[in-house]
Motif scaffolding. Structure first.
Motif, short mmCIF file in Angstrom:
data_model
loop_
_atom_site.label_atom_id
_atom_site.label_comp_id
_atom_site.label_asym_id
_atom_site.label_seq_id
_atom_site.Cartn_x
_atom_site.Cartn_y
_atom_site.Cartn_z
N THR A 133 0.82 -1.21 0.00
CA THR A 133 0.00 0.00 0.00
C THR A 133 0.85 1.26 0.00
OG1 THR A 133 -1.74 -1.18 1.22
CG2 THR A 133 -1.84 1.23 1.20
N SER A 134 1.89 1.27 0.82
CA SER A 134 2.77 2.45 0.86
C SER A 134 3.51 2.62 -0.45
CB SER A 134 3.78 2.30 2.01
OG SER A 134 4.59 1.15 1.83
N TYR A 135 3.85 1.52 -1.10
CA TYR A 135 4.51 1.59 -2.40
C TYR A 135 3.61 2.24 -3.43
CZ TYR A 135 6.53 -0.11 -6.80
OH TYR A 135 7.04 -0.18 -8.06
N ILE A 136 2.32 1.85 -3.46
CA ILE A 136 1.36 2.42 -4.41
C ILE A 136 1.14 3.90 -4.12
CG2 ILE A 136 -1.02 2.32 -5.23
CD1 ILE A 136 -1.00 -0.67 -4.65
N ILE A 137 1.05 4.26 -2.83
CA ILE A 137 0.83 5.66 -2.47
C ILE A 137 2.02 6.51 -2.91
CG2 ILE A 137 0.61 7.25 -0.53
CD1 ILE A 137 -1.01 5.10 0.92
N ARG A 138 3.24 6.01 -2.71
CA ARG A 138 4.42 6.75 -3.15
C ARG A 138 4.42 6.97 -4.65
NH1 ARG A 138 7.24 3.16 0.23
NH2 ARG A 138 8.13 2.15 -1.62
N ARG A 139 4.01 5.95 -5.40
CA ARG A 139 3.96 6.08 -6.86
C ARG A 139 2.90 7.09 -7.28
NH1 ARG A 139 7.78 5.26 -9.84
NH2 ARG A 139 6.43 4.66 -11.57
N LEU A 140 1.76 7.08 -6.61
CA LEU A 140 0.69 8.04 -6.95
C LEU A 140 1.12 9.47 -6.65
CD1 LEU A 140 -2.52 6.17 -5.74
CD2 LEU A 140 -1.93 6.75 -8.09
N LEU A 157 -5.68 13.74 -20.75
CA LEU A 157 -6.22 12.39 -20.62
C LEU A 157 -5.19 11.35 -21.02
CD1 LEU A 157 -8.63 10.48 -20.12
CD2 LEU A 157 -9.25 10.81 -22.51
N THR A 158 -4.49 11.61 -22.12
CA THR A 158 -3.45 10.68 -22.56
C THR A 158 -2.34 10.57 -21.51
OG1 THR A 158 -3.90 11.30 -24.86
CG2 THR A 158 -1.84 10.14 -24.41
N ALA A 159 -1.95 11.70 -20.93
CA ALA A 159 -0.91 11.67 -19.90
C ALA A 159 -1.36 10.87 -18.69
CB ALA A 159 -0.55 13.10 -19.49
N VAL A 160 -2.62 11.05 -18.27
CA VAL A 160 -3.14 10.31 -17.12
C VAL A 160 -3.17 8.82 -17.41
CG1 VAL A 160 -5.20 9.89 -15.74
CG2 VAL A 160 -4.46 12.23 -16.18
N LEU A 161 -3.60 8.44 -18.61
CA LEU A 161 -3.64 7.02 -18.96
C LEU A 161 -2.25 6.41 -18.98
CD1 LEU A 161 -6.31 6.99 -21.84
CD2 LEU A 161 -6.59 6.22 -19.48
N ILE A 162 -1.27 7.15 -19.47
CA ILE A 162 0.10 6.64 -19.51
C ILE A 162 0.66 6.48 -18.09
CG2 ILE A 162 2.46 7.20 -20.21
CD1 ILE A 162 1.28 8.50 -22.70
N VAL A 163 0.39 7.47 -17.23
CA VAL A 163 0.85 7.38 -15.84
C VAL A 163 0.19 6.20 -15.14
CG1 VAL A 163 0.79 8.53 -13.60
CG2 VAL A 163 1.48 9.80 -15.63
N LEU A 164 -1.12 6.03 -15.35
CA LEU A 164 -1.82 4.90 -14.74
C LEU A 164 -1.31 3.57 -15.29
CD1 LEU A 164 -5.53 6.14 -14.60
CD2 LEU A 164 -3.93 5.86 -12.70
N GLY A 165 -1.00 3.54 -16.57
CA GLY A 165 -0.44 2.31 -17.15
C GLY A 165 0.89 1.94 -16.52
N ALA A 195 1.80 -1.29 -14.18
CA ALA A 195 2.97 -2.13 -14.46
C ALA A 195 3.84 -2.27 -13.22
CB ALA A 195 3.77 -1.54 -15.61
N ASP A 196 4.02 -1.19 -12.47
CA ASP A 196 4.80 -1.27 -11.24
C ASP A 196 4.13 -2.18 -10.21
OD1 ASP A 196 6.68 0.44 -12.26
OD2 ASP A 196 5.79 2.24 -11.39
N ILE A 197 2.80 -2.07 -10.11
CA ILE A 197 2.09 -2.93 -9.17
C ILE A 197 2.22 -4.40 -9.57
CG2 ILE A 197 -0.20 -3.51 -8.27
CD1 ILE A 197 -0.91 -0.55 -8.51
N ALA A 198 2.05 -4.67 -10.87
CA ALA A 198 2.18 -6.05 -11.34
C ALA A 198 3.59 -6.57 -11.12
CB ALA A 198 1.81 -6.12 -12.83
N TYR A 199 4.59 -5.71 -11.31
CA TYR A 199 5.98 -6.12 -11.08
C TYR A 199 6.20 -6.45 -9.60
CZ TYR A 199 10.98 -6.26 -12.06
OH TYR A 199 12.27 -6.68 -12.22
N ALA A 200 5.58 -5.64 -8.72
CA ALA A 200 5.71 -5.89 -7.29
C ALA A 200 5.04 -7.20 -6.89
CB ALA A 200 5.12 -4.73 -6.50
N ILE A 201 3.94 -7.55 -7.56
CA ILE A 201 3.28 -8.82 -7.28
C ILE A 201 4.13 -9.99 -7.72
CG2 ILE A 201 1.27 -10.23 -7.86
CD1 ILE A 201 -0.35 -7.66 -8.03
N VAL A 202 4.75 -9.86 -8.90
CA VAL A 202 5.55 -10.96 -9.43
C VAL A 202 6.87 -11.09 -8.68
CG1 VAL A 202 6.74 -11.82 -11.50
CG2 VAL A 202 4.48 -10.78 -11.70
#
Length: 318
Positions: free
Chosen positions: A2-9, A292-300, A304-311
């Protein structure tokens, strides 16, 4: 986690703010504006131009305009109104967004279905004829501009062979038919997938080669496991880590390619709206599309970071 996701946001907020400032400054200093849109048949008098600019708040310095734009966005969720039809630009963009996301999603799915099996087999058989041919073919498509490839596909499969439609999102009277929609999206999706699959294929190939030469794979082989079991049970999972990272990094290319493809195939998505807004100098709509494009790219990248942390547990607990 959770702290990792908050830092990224939190880290994404300054980036989006910087993008909005630079983009707004460029558009505010560009020629055109509502006076050019409202008076296309002849030049307007300076008094009329000044009145129109004052109505839209364009008689102030660009940084003052940006402050009011940001205030409207944060307090009211508004990105302004279009110079062309006076509609809220956020409504214009959101009604086109599902079409673009559908096309990008299908293109990504097709890309993975093509690239991952080819990359795995090429990496497991490095230096073979299949490896060399797949790399050569991949780089041929990678070097093609996506809009040029789209024109070639239209000429071959829509004009010459007449297997697919050349434009539009649906046939007349079949707007609610999902199969007809897929039929119209086939060529645009294929164009995006052919241009982008080589990156995935080469990353997967390199990951498999690196995994197959690692110590844990040699240990698995020494236990008498077959090459298939070694590949599937040991090498493949670790070879997924770079692919998960590439998922976020490839989103800008996929979205950018989709914009060009939409215009070539006359698909009413965000990309088509972008080009028509450029030609009409509808800067509020362009600003909304850019953000909108910038937000989508940041969210993407965040996904990817979250998925990498899971793997990779080292990220999760580091």
């Amino acid at each position: 986690m959770t702290s990792y996701i908050i830092r990224r946001l939190l880290g994404a907020i300054p980036l989006l703010l910087f993008i909005s400032i630079v983009t707004y400054a460029m558009m505010a200093l560009a020629p055109g504006g509502p006076a050019a849109v409202l008076g296309p048949r002849g030049p307007l008098s300076p008094a009329v131009v000044a009145r129109i600019n004052a109505l839209y708040g364009l008689d102030k310095p660009w940084y003052v305009q940006y402050f009011f734009w940001l205030k409207q966005l944060l307090l009211h969720g508004s990105l302004g109104t279009s110079y062309v039809d006076s509609r809220p630009v956020i409504a214009k963009v959101l009604e086109r967004l599902p079409v673009t996301m559908e096309m990008v999603g299908l293109a990504l799915l097709l890309t993975l279905l093509i690239a991952l099996p080819i990359g795995i087999y090429a990496g497991a058989h490095r230096g073979s004829l299949f490896d060399n041919v797949s790399s050569a073919v991949g780089f041929v498509f990678y070097g093609m501009p996506v809009f040029w490839l789209s024109i070639v596909l239209i000429d071959l499969f829509a004009v010459q062979l007449r297997w697919f439609p050349s434009s539009g999102l649906s046939s007349l009277g079949h707007e609610d038919d999902p199969l007809d929609r897929l039929w119209h999206l086939a060529l645009p999706v294929i164009a995006i997938a052919l241009v982008s699959f080589v990156s995935w294929m080469r990353y997967q190939r390199s990951s498999i080669i690196e995994a197959m030469t690692s110590g844990y794979v040699r240990t698995a082989r020494s236990k008498g496991l077959s090459e298939r079991d070694v590949l599937v049970r040991h090498a493949f999972r670790n070879a997924l880590l770079p692919i998960v990272t590439l998922l976020g990094l490839s989103l800008p290319a996929l979205v950018g390619g989709a914009y060009f493809v939409e215009y070539v195939f006359s698909i009413p998505g965000v990309g088509y709206l972008t080009f028509t807004s450029i030609f009409s100098r509808d800067y509020p709509t362009l600003m909304a599309v850019t953000m909108l494009t910038a937000v989508l790219i940041v969210l993407g990248n965040l996904l990817a970071d979250i998925a990498y942390a899971i793997v990779d547990p080292r990220i999760r607990y580091g």
